[in-house]
Design a protein around this motif. Structure first.
Motif, PDB file in Angstrom:
ATOM      1  N   TRP A 548       1.998  -5.196   0.714  1.00 55.06           N
ATOM      2  CA  TRP A 548       1.004  -5.479  -0.337  1.00 55.06           C
ATOM      3  C   TRP A 548       1.640  -6.322  -1.437  1.00 55.06           C
ATOM      4  CZ3 TRP A 548       1.983  -3.459  -5.308  1.00 55.06           C
ATOM      5  CH2 TRP A 548       1.050  -3.860  -6.276  1.00 55.06           C
ATOM      6  N   ALA A 549       2.855  -5.961  -1.833  1.00 56.29           N
ATOM      7  CA  ALA A 549       3.531  -6.706  -2.900  1.00 56.29           C
ATOM      8  C   ALA A 549       3.758  -8.155  -2.493  1.00 56.29           C
ATOM      9  CB  ALA A 549       4.866  -6.033  -3.240  1.00 56.29           C
ATOM     10  N   ALA A 550       4.099  -8.374  -1.230  1.00 62.15           N
ATOM     11  CA  ALA A 550       4.384  -9.733  -0.762  1.00 62.15           C
ATOM     12  C   ALA A 550       3.123 -10.550  -0.580  1.00 62.15           C
ATOM     13  CB  ALA A 550       5.156  -9.675   0.553  1.00 62.15           C
ATOM     14  N   ILE A 551       2.101  -9.951  -0.016  1.00 63.09           N
ATOM     15  CA  ILE A 551       0.908 -10.701   0.400  1.00 63.09           C
ATOM     16  C   ILE A 551      -0.080 -10.887  -0.734  1.00 63.09           C
ATOM     17  CG2 ILE A 551      -0.782  -8.958   1.138  1.00 63.09           C
ATOM     18  CD1 ILE A 551       0.504 -11.705   3.454  1.00 63.09           C
ATOM     19  N   GLY A 552       0.081 -10.091  -1.816  1.00 63.82           N
ATOM     20  CA  GLY A 552      -0.948 -10.050  -2.859  1.00 63.82           C
ATOM     21  C   GLY A 552      -1.125 -11.326  -3.639  1.00 63.82           C
ATOM     22  N   GLY A 553      -0.095 -12.152  -3.745  1.00 68.95           N
ATOM     23  CA  GLY A 553      -0.236 -13.383  -4.517  1.00 68.95           C
ATOM     24  C   GLY A 553       1.103 -14.049  -4.718  1.00 68.95           C
ATOM     25  N   SER A 554       1.082 -15.231  -5.308  1.00 64.22           N
ATOM     26  CA  SER A 554       2.316 -15.990  -5.535  1.00 64.22           C
ATOM     27  C   SER A 554       2.884 -15.636  -6.906  1.00 64.22           C
ATOM     28  CB  SER A 554       2.029 -17.482  -5.428  1.00 64.22           C
ATOM     29  OG  SER A 554       1.000 -17.862  -6.318  1.00 64.22           O
ATOM     30  N   PRO A 555       4.161 -15.983  -7.158  1.00 63.25           N
ATOM     31  CA  PRO A 555       4.805 -15.628  -8.431  1.00 63.25           C
ATOM     32  C   PRO A 555       3.980 -16.054  -9.639  1.00 63.25           C
ATOM     33  CG  PRO A 555       6.434 -16.468  -6.897  1.00 63.25           C
ATOM     34  CD  PRO A 555       5.102 -16.639  -6.236  1.00 63.25           C
ATOM     35  N   GLY A 556       4.006 -15.197 -10.647  1.00 65.55           N
ATOM     36  CA  GLY A 556       3.316 -15.480 -11.895  1.00 65.55           C
ATOM     37  C   GLY A 556       1.912 -14.928 -11.982  1.00 65.55           C
ATOM     38  N   ASN A 557       1.305 -14.610 -10.842  1.00 62.24           N
ATOM     39  CA  ASN A 557      -0.079 -14.140 -10.835  1.00 62.24           C
ATOM     40  C   ASN A 557      -0.148 -12.614 -10.865  1.00 62.24           C
ATOM     41  OD1 ASN A 557      -1.130 -16.753 -10.639  1.00 62.24           O
ATOM     42  ND2 ASN A 557      -0.913 -16.750  -8.418  1.00 62.24           N
ATOM     43  N   ASP A 558      -1.101 -12.089 -11.620  1.00 61.90           N
ATOM     44  CA  ASP A 558      -1.355 -10.648 -11.601  1.00 61.90           C
ATOM     45  C   ASP A 558      -1.943 -10.269 -10.243  1.00 61.90           C
ATOM     46  OD1 ASP A 558      -0.466 -10.486 -14.182  1.00 61.90           O
ATOM     47  OD2 ASP A 558      -2.461 -10.494 -15.079  1.00 61.90           O
ATOM     48  N   ILE A 559      -1.580  -9.079  -9.764  1.00 63.56           N
ATOM     49  CA  ILE A 559      -1.989  -8.668  -8.423  1.00 63.56           C
ATOM     50  C   ILE A 559      -2.729  -7.329  -8.508  1.00 63.56           C
ATOM     51  CG2 ILE A 559      -1.200  -8.048  -6.113  1.00 63.56           C
ATOM     52  CD1 ILE A 559       1.287  -9.724  -6.597  1.00 63.56           C
ATOM     53  N   PRO A 560      -4.010  -7.303  -8.153  1.00 62.35           N
ATOM     54  CA  PRO A 560      -4.711  -6.015  -8.128  1.00 62.35           C
ATOM     55  C   PRO A 560      -4.256  -5.187  -6.936  1.00 62.35           C
ATOM     56  CG  PRO A 560      -6.161  -7.771  -7.370  1.00 62.35           C
ATOM     57  CD  PRO A 560      -4.903  -8.432  -7.815  1.00 62.35           C
ATOM     58  N   PHE A 561      -4.026  -3.907  -7.189  1.00 66.78           N
ATOM     59  CA  PHE A 561      -3.729  -3.015  -6.067  1.00 66.78           C
ATOM     60  C   PHE A 561      -5.012  -2.801  -5.286  1.00 66.78           C
ATOM     61  CE2 PHE A 561      -3.730   1.086  -4.019  1.00 66.78           C
ATOM     62  CZ  PHE A 561      -2.528   1.069  -3.330  1.00 66.78           C
ATOM     63  N   GLN A 562      -4.929  -2.962  -3.961  1.00 59.19           N
ATOM     64  CA  GLN A 562      -6.114  -2.799  -3.123  1.00 59.19           C
ATOM     65  C   GLN A 562      -5.762  -1.991  -1.880  1.00 59.19           C
ATOM     66  OE1 GLN A 562      -7.141  -7.052  -2.701  1.00 59.19           O
ATOM     67  NE2 GLN A 562      -8.955  -6.640  -3.909  1.00 59.19           N
ATOM     68  N   TRP A 563      -6.480  -0.899  -1.693  1.00 65.58           N
ATOM     69  CA  TRP A 563      -6.224  -0.067  -0.518  1.00 65.58           C
ATOM     70  C   TRP A 563      -6.501  -0.835   0.771  1.00 65.58           C
ATOM     71  CZ3 TRP A 563      -3.339   3.988  -0.123  1.00 65.58           C
ATOM     72  CH2 TRP A 563      -3.160   4.846  -1.207  1.00 65.58           C
ATOM     73  N   LYS A 564      -7.434  -1.791   0.721  1.00 71.08           N
ATOM     74  CA  LYS A 564      -7.730  -2.546   1.941  1.00 71.08           C
ATOM     75  C   LYS A 564      -6.515  -3.367   2.377  1.00 71.08           C
ATOM     76  CE  LYS A 564      -9.842  -6.665  -0.190  1.00 71.08           C
ATOM     77  NZ  LYS A 564     -11.060  -7.505  -0.245  1.00 71.08           N
ATOM     78  N   GLU A 565      -5.698  -3.826   1.406  1.00 67.73           N
ATOM     79  CA  GLU A 565      -4.479  -4.553   1.767  1.00 67.73           C
ATOM     80  C   GLU A 565      -3.437  -3.612   2.357  1.00 67.73           C
ATOM     81  OE1 GLU A 565      -3.886  -7.585   2.013  1.00 67.73           O
ATOM     82  OE2 GLU A 565      -5.515  -8.540   0.912  1.00 67.73           O
ATOM     83  N   ILE A 566      -3.397  -2.392   1.849  1.00 70.54           N
ATOM     84  CA  ILE A 566      -2.491  -1.391   2.421  1.00 70.54           C
ATOM     85  C   ILE A 566      -2.910  -1.089   3.854  1.00 70.54           C
ATOM     86  CG2 ILE A 566      -1.643   0.970   2.222  1.00 70.54           C
ATOM     87  CD1 ILE A 566      -0.579  -0.800   0.016  1.00 70.54           C
ATOM     88  N   THR A 567      -4.213  -0.935   4.066  1.00 63.28           N
ATOM     89  CA  THR A 567      -4.728  -0.679   5.419  1.00 63.28           C
ATOM     90  C   THR A 567      -4.420  -1.840   6.346  1.00 63.28           C
ATOM     91  OG1 THR A 567      -6.513   0.665   4.497  1.00 63.28           O
ATOM     92  CG2 THR A 567      -6.804  -0.146   6.746  1.00 63.28           C
ATOM     93  N   ALA A 568      -4.597  -3.075   5.859  1.00 64.48           N
ATOM     94  CA  ALA A 568      -4.286  -4.259   6.671  1.00 64.48           C
ATOM     95  C   ALA A 568      -2.804  -4.294   7.028  1.00 64.48           C
ATOM     96  CB  ALA A 568      -4.688  -5.525   5.920  1.00 64.48           C
ATOM     97  N   ALA A 569      -1.967  -3.907   6.077  1.00 62.70           N
ATOM     98  CA  ALA A 569      -0.521  -3.875   6.338  1.00 62.70           C
ATOM     99  C   ALA A 569      -0.195  -2.852   7.424  1.00 62.70           C
ATOM    100  CB  ALA A 569       0.234  -3.547   5.053  1.00 62.70           C
ATOM    101  N   SER A 570      -0.826  -1.690   7.350  1.00 59.98           N
ATOM    102  CA  SER A 570      -0.590  -0.661   8.368  1.00 59.98           C
ATOM    103  C   SER A 570      -1.068  -1.125   9.741  1.00 59.98           C
ATOM    104  CB  SER A 570      -1.306   0.638   7.974  1.00 59.98           C
ATOM    105  OG  SER A 570      -0.716   1.209   6.828  1.00 59.98           O
ATOM    106  N   ARG A 571      -2.201  -1.829   9.767  1.00 61.91           N
ATOM    107  CA  ARG A 571      -2.705  -2.335  11.046  1.00 61.91           C
ATOM    108  C   ARG A 571      -1.731  -3.342  11.661  1.00 61.91           C
ATOM    109  NH1 ARG A 571      -8.294  -2.301   9.035  1.00 61.91           N
ATOM    110  NH2 ARG A 571      -8.046  -4.469   8.410  1.00 61.91           N
TER     111      ARG A 571
END
Length: 858
Positions: A548-571
């Protein structure tokens, strides 16, 4: 080898490797000949728990540290703890139901240290669970003498250079915290206050003055107008009387006065805001300090002495109104300065404090020597530097911080700053080792302490070996930090490193954004959008959080925590595990002659290595991880493995071994590419494949494998055949009557035959085809609107005509229909002709790809 579980058990795998890893493999080697890569890691305030924002920051650092190690660098990923400061003191006061002044100084410091050590233990556990590759041999805590001796040394050296001085000067003051604070620690909030219009008595009448702070009347030292304001020319140079307190102050002319605000007359007090300070200094006005350190009125305020600021405002407004001095009030929107920690409105008091000189121009010049990632973040530092009007106030009226190593002579009151050889010390516990210049040996210890940024602003120097090592490793290579502390940590570190060593602190600064709640707002328990890392560890694992930390956005940008991204990572982890589980019993590290499809995959793997390396070099972690996911899912799983299954399951031979070796290399390479992002899963895969740890391996290097056009063409043909079966409603494993592939690339057919479960023949050149019209399809949507009641008879006539004849007529531009002797001309779109493709007299379907023509027998 035991069979792997079908489901990836992240908890079992992550806990196993967390227990067994030897952290010494991450230690920095001071004697190494490798190029150094020292990371000036942010030391957090250890007052609570390791939160999602911490996890985001430290994942960024770990991605860089692991990657650089694999690239052959001697990496230092230190861990510091910024122990000192207000947050810890406030927490101790809350937990123990005390204030800092209710217990002995040393006891209060002991309570702070105990709370800090407990928090550090919690952070240690969370950091270990997150899989961070921290160099624990370079851990430091600013509250320990071995670190704060460096802070005190920096203070002494800068004092000796004239870069630190002590002076009575206006400072920002928090009455709640009871301490001076730096300009960078002031936050602003928009609030609605009241603008009060009142009369001041002049020599020949009254003037009108508007102020939002009537409680500062006792601190009024002048009033001012704009020099070009024609309304008040006659008052300039005269005096007026301050109401209630009945003393005279001069009327000044100053171009900074806004004639359109209020009445055009302003009251200058010591001090209502920074503009008051400017006027006070420029016009050499006297000082009338009406507010004390506790936020209460001083004796100069007369009948309001001892009241709080808010109580005074309410009482004096009432008195002025009753006496007819206030004659009008109106709402006023203001930006109110607040203490960054407790949100109490600040006051500006004149105090004896210690300051660091700020040369904003030199700091901006040095910032230009540093690579800013992203580049636009440097503007924030430059804007802050341009806004600096005062030097940095570094003394604090607290306890839990680095002691200022100084005393004051009881006889002549001269300050005596310690010598370096005396450090570390607490002047409250230690007397100076020499007499004052006046000969006195009696001293009063400095009770103020240093701003906590004085500790953390030398972090780059400290981890690089300053001041003890002769081989100082400056500049360091990377400073990772949030954009919210550019004006503090980044600014102060550049200032201090330049002052102490005349060098930039880092080669590059990597700015990460903030972790937000799923609703896009800053995480807060009150908003019910707060997530603890441990929740994710328990439900999906550390590797998923890291993705999630890696995929959420590029440097400098705020990143919302999203459970759907956690689920995608697990998949994705499950997909990679399934690929690995399928492949493991079938692969081996063979070096056999590759086929066309094998060479295609090797070229795709080279492209992935190149793309990922370039992204990692630019700290674009999202691009790197997306490329890895796309390769694993689309290229490897959906195409290559499907193509070579027949070989993998087939009899032993060069072709099978080529597939086994190619797939082994792909998985081994993927494990290394994934290692910075998913250290646990990567270790499990790599260790199972090789018996070694992936975290001591080198980063994959592209082998220069050119793209095999034939292999790529085979992949495209296979994809086309799968789509063909799906469109025809044919099961993917069902055989087709026969397939002939025409291409000038002389394609190998074994893998195509396997994926199509059908005989495949490969030919060069172009197919010889016969296009035979076999049926007519009248188009009612064309015929109906034009011929209406005759439409049905026209359709019947078309159905009875020779399809070949209709096809010829369509090409000529119209279709002639005999309707009971009447010849009707129809447009060519009135009928479609079904064409059957024949090859050597057999009906076939034609499938086209970029490099091939595929004939499928019907």
């Amino acid at each position: 080898m035991s069979e792997l579980s079908k489901e990836y058990n992240f908890k079992q795998v992550e806990e196993k490797w967390e227990r067994s890893w030897d952290s010494s493999i991450y230690y920095f080697d001071w004697e190494s000949k490798k190029p150094q890569y020292i990371i000036d890691t942010p030391p957090p305030y250890p007052t609570g728990n390791f939160h999602i924002g911490n996890a985001l920051n430290w994942c960024y650092i770990d991605f860089a540290a692991r990657y650089k190690r694999m690239r052959g660098y001697n990496v230092m990923f230190p861990q510091g703890w910024d122990c000192h400061g207000l947050p810890t003191e406030v927490k101790v006061e809350q937990l123990n139901h005390i204030t800092k002044n209710q217990v002995p100084r040393e006891e209060f410091r002991r309570l702070c240290e105990k709370l800090t050590e407990e928090a550090i233990d919690r952070f240690h556990k969370s950091m270990g669970r997150l899989g961070l590759s921290i160099d624990w041999s370079n851990e430091y805590a600013t509250m320990k003498p071995e670190y704060y001796v460096k802070t005190q040394t920096s203070f002494v050296r800068m004092y000796q250079k004239g870069q630190i001085y002590r002076e009575d000067h206006p400072v920002n003051w928090c009455p709640r915290c009871g301490t001076a604070i730096a300009l960078a620690e002031v936050e602003y909030d928009s609030r609605t206050s009241t603008l009060n219009y009142m009369h001041f008595c002049a020599e020949d009448g009254e003037i009108e003055i508007a102020t939002s702070r009537p409680e500062l009347l006792a601190a009024c030292v002048a009033v001012a107008v704009h020099p070009e304001d024609q309304r008040y020319q006659k008052y300039i140079g005269r005096t007026v009387k301050v109401p209630i307190f009945n003393y005279s102050v001069p009327v000044l002319a100053d171009p900074a006065v806004d004639s359109s605000f209020g009445s055009g007359f302003v009251m200058i007090c010591t001090f209502g805001d920074k503009q008051d300070v400017r006027w006070w200094m420029e016009h050499h006005l006297p000082l009338r300090q009406a507010i004390d350190r506790g936020g209460r009125m001083m004796p100069i305020a007369g009948p309001y002495s001892g009241l709080t600021v808010e109580e005074t405002k309410e009482k004096i407004t009432q008195d002025l109104t009753e006496q007819g001095i206030i004659f009008k009030q109106e709402p006023l929107e203001q930006n109110v300065g607040l203490c960054w920690r407790c949100k109490t409105p600040i006051e500006i008091l004149s105090e004896q404090q210690w300051f660091v000189r700020i040369d904003a121009l030199e700091i901006k010049k040095m910032a230009e020597e540093i690579e800013w990632i992203p580049a636009h973040m440097r503007v924030r530092l430059e804007n802050w530097a341009d806004s600096m009007e005062w030097d940095w106030c570094i003394s604090r009226q607290r306890i839990f911080a680095t002691p200022i190593p100084a005393w004051y002579c009881k006889n002549c009151h001269e300050a005596l700053v310690a010598e370096e050889s005396w450090l570390p010390l607490d002047p409250n516990l230690t007397q100076p080792k020499k007499k004052c210049k006046c000969g006195s040996s009696e001293f009063i210890p400095e009770q103020d302490v240093l701003d906590t940024w004085m500790d953390s602003s030398i972090s780059a120097l400290a981890v690089a070996g300053w001041p003890d090592r002769t081989d100082l490793r400056m500049p360091t290579q990377l400073r990772p930090q949030g954009h919210d502390i550019i004006r503090t940590w980044a600014f102060y570190t550049i200032l201090r490193t330049r002052a102490l060593e005349g060098i930039r602190p880092w080669d590059a600064i990597l700015i990460n954004g903030m972790a937000l709640g799923e609703d896009g707002h800053k995480m807060s328990k009150s908003l019910n959008n707060f997530i603890r890392p441990e929740e994710v560890f328990e439900s999906n694992g550390a590797d998923a959080l890291r993705q999630w930390a890696a995929i959420g956005g590029s440097p400098g940008n705020d990143i919302p925590f999203q459970w759907k991204e956690i689920t995608a990572a697990s998949r994705f982890q499950q997909k990679l595990w399934s690929i690995f589980r399928f492949s493991l019993p079938l692969i081996a590290p063979y070096d056999a002659d590759s086929g066309q499809v094998d060479r295609w995959l090797s070229a795709e793997l080279d492209l992935l290595i190149t793309k990922t390396t370039e992204a990692m070099d630019r700290f674009q972690f999202d691009e790197a991880l997306k490329a890895i996911r796309a390769f694993a899912w689309d290229v490897l799983a959906d195409n290559y493995i499907e193509l070579v299954k027949a070989r993998l399951y087939g009899q032993d031979g060069p072709e099978k071994r080529a597939a086994q070796g190619t797939l082994f290399t792909a998985l081994e390479t993927l494990a290394r590419l994934m290692a910075p992002f998913t250290p646990f899963l990567s270790e499990e895969i790599y260790h199972t494949l090789t018996g070694q740890s992936v975290h001591v391996q080198s980063w994959p290097v592209a082998q220069g494998q050119p793209m095999d056009r034939a292999g790529l063409a085979i992949k495209e043909v296979a994809s086309t055949l799968r789509r063909y079966k799906a469109e025809k409603g044919v099961a993917l494993n069902s055989p087709l009557p026969g397939i002939v592939v025409y291409s000038d690339l002389d394609l190998e057919t074994a893998d195509l035959a396997g994926v199509a479960n059908s005989p495949v023949e490969s030919r060069t050149g172009k197919p010889s085809l016969e296009m035979k019209p076999i049926a007519v399809k009248p188009q009612m949507k064309v015929i109906g609107p034009r011929f209406r009641d005759r439409s049905q008879r026209i359709i019947m006539a078309l159905m009875g005509m020779d399809p070949a004849d209709i096809a010829r007529q369509k090409e000529a531009g119209s279709i002639a229909v005999d309707l009971d002797g009447e010849i009707l001309e129809l447009p060519p779109e009135a009928a479609e002709v079904e064409i059957q493709t024949l090859s050597a007299g057999e009906a076939v379907d034609i499938l086209k790809t970029k490099e091939a023509t595929v004939l499928v027998r019907r």
